[in-house]
Write an enzyme that holds these catalytic residues in place. Structure first.
Site, PDB file in Angstrom:
ATOM      1  N   TYR A   1       7.727   2.555  -7.594  1.00 11.48           N
ATOM      2  CA  TYR A   1       7.018   1.024  -7.642  1.00 11.48           C
ATOM      3  C   TYR A   1       6.544   0.652  -9.016  1.00 11.48           C
ATOM      4  O   TYR A   1       6.701  -0.258  -9.581  1.00 11.48           O
ATOM      5  CB  TYR A   1       5.590   0.985  -6.726  1.00 11.48           C
TER       6      TYR A   1
ATOM      7  N   GLU B   1       0.919  -1.199  -0.034  1.00  7.66           N
ATOM      8  CA  GLU B   1      -0.038   0.013  -0.026  1.00  7.66           C
ATOM      9  C   GLU B   1       1.051   1.314   0.085  1.00  7.66           C
ATOM     10  O   GLU B   1       2.114   1.257   0.623  1.00  7.66           O
ATOM     11  CB  GLU B   1      -0.741   0.042   1.285  1.00  7.66           C
TER      12      GLU B   1
END
Length: 150
Positions: free
Chosen positions: A117, A105
């Protein structure tokens, strides 16, 4: 740039870890959270440039999944590729424990982390409304996943 080195985090490291954690986040992890992760056998790692600690990360792994719980590079060492090297190291630990998929998350406002990411191969798969505490309320988290299989 000197290549970073890594070593497992221990309870004795927590004061230095918390110094970086509190400098990097508005809502940092506590000593108790890190201690619970160490005692639970999670992958808890420190990253160094020479003898200077510049970051830390925590990853849990169970079955064929791993979950990136914390990835922190001290603010003055950010934006030079160290986050990616720490992420790669943690994902390698997940693979070593048999994980096939990694999850995480990230605050929707944390665009530098989201870009990191995405560059690594993570894709957004969902959203957790009000997941993170924020100044003046709560903030959504993007849920991201990455397939570790080669």
């Amino acid at each position: 740039m000197v290549e970073p080195t890594f070593r497992p985090m221990t309870e004795a490291d927590l004061e230095a870890v918390l110094k970086i954690e509190f400098s990097a986040f508005s809502h940092p992890w506590t000593r108790g959270i890190f201690l619970d992760c160490i005692k639970s056998g999670y992958e808890c790692w420190l990253m160094f440039l020479g003898d200077q600690q510049v970051g830390h990360g925590v990853l849990s792994a169970a079955g064929d999944e791993c979950h990136l719980l914390n990835l922190t590079v001290k603010p003055e060492s950010q934006s030079n590729g160290l986050g990616g090297k720490l992420l790669d190291h943690l994902l390698l630990q997940g693979r070593g424990r048999g994980a096939e998929t990694a999850f995480l998350e990230v605050r929707e406002s944390n665009q530098p982390a989201i870009r990191l990411y995405e560059r690594t191969g993570f894709n957004e798969i969902g959203r957790r409304r009000g997941y993170y505490p924020a100044v003046g309320g709560r903030e959504d988290a993007l849920v991201m996943a990455y397939t570790l299989l080669d």
